[in-house]
Write a protein that holds these residues in place. Structure first.
Motif, PDB file in Angstrom:
ATOM      1  N   SER A  31     -11.487  -4.602  46.292  1.00  0.00           N
ATOM      2  CA  SER A  31     -11.071  -4.154  44.964  1.00  0.00           C
ATOM      3  C   SER A  31     -12.139  -4.385  43.907  1.00  0.00           C
ATOM      4  N   THR A  53     -15.253   0.911  44.580  1.00  0.00           N
ATOM      5  CA  THR A  53     -14.292   0.520  45.606  1.00  0.00           C
ATOM      6  C   THR A  53     -14.048   1.663  46.594  1.00  0.00           C
ATOM      7  N   ASN A  73     -16.218  -3.925  53.822  1.00  0.00           N
ATOM      8  CA  ASN A  73     -15.102  -4.697  53.268  1.00  0.00           C
ATOM      9  C   ASN A  73     -14.502  -5.655  54.299  1.00  0.00           C
ATOM     10  N   ARG A  99     -14.331  -6.801  38.629  1.00  0.00           N
ATOM     11  CA  ARG A  99     -12.977  -6.248  38.605  1.00  0.00           C
ATOM     12  C   ARG A  99     -12.437  -6.648  37.248  1.00  0.00           C
TER      13      ARG A  99
END
Length: 115
Positions: A31, A53, A73, A99
């Motif tokens: 994220s 992302t 990821n 983020r």
């Protein structure tokens, strides 16, 4: 909280290649918008490459076509493949995770391009 640890820097001759890695601790790595920055002596820190992302990438014009940013990821890792290195690429390279409103930086890894 996210901790970032860069690795893969070193001394390389002009025209050579290096691959930088940035390993992230913490949860939800997928994220985070990830970026590589660099700072040469006497200069401001500058953005080199970013990856969203969703995997969309952007590059500074000075590295376009030579550098490739990617992310895994599953391994909580972002990479910077650097080819055709030039003396002007010499800098301390930093990994950044964002983020909003959270931003995290690594400690940096030195890249020196010299014959």
């Amino acid at each position: 909280q996210v901790q970032l640890v860069e690795s893969g820097g070193g001394l390389v001759q002009p025209g050579g290649s290096l691959r930088l890695s940035c390993a992230a601790s913490g949860r939800f790595f997928g994220s985070y918008h990830m970026s590589w920055y660099r700072q040469a002596p006497g200069k401001q820190r500058e953005l080199v490459a970013s990856i969203t992302t969703f995997g969309a990438t952007t590059y500074d014009g000075s590295v376009e076509g030579r550098f490739t940013i990617s992310r895994d990821n599953a391994k909580n890792t972002v990479y910077l493949q650097m080819n055709s290195l030039e003396a002007e690429d010499t800098a301390l390279y930093y990994c950044r995770a964002q983020r909003s409103p959270q931003i995290y930086w690594g400690q940096g890894t030195q890249v020196t391009v010299s014959s």
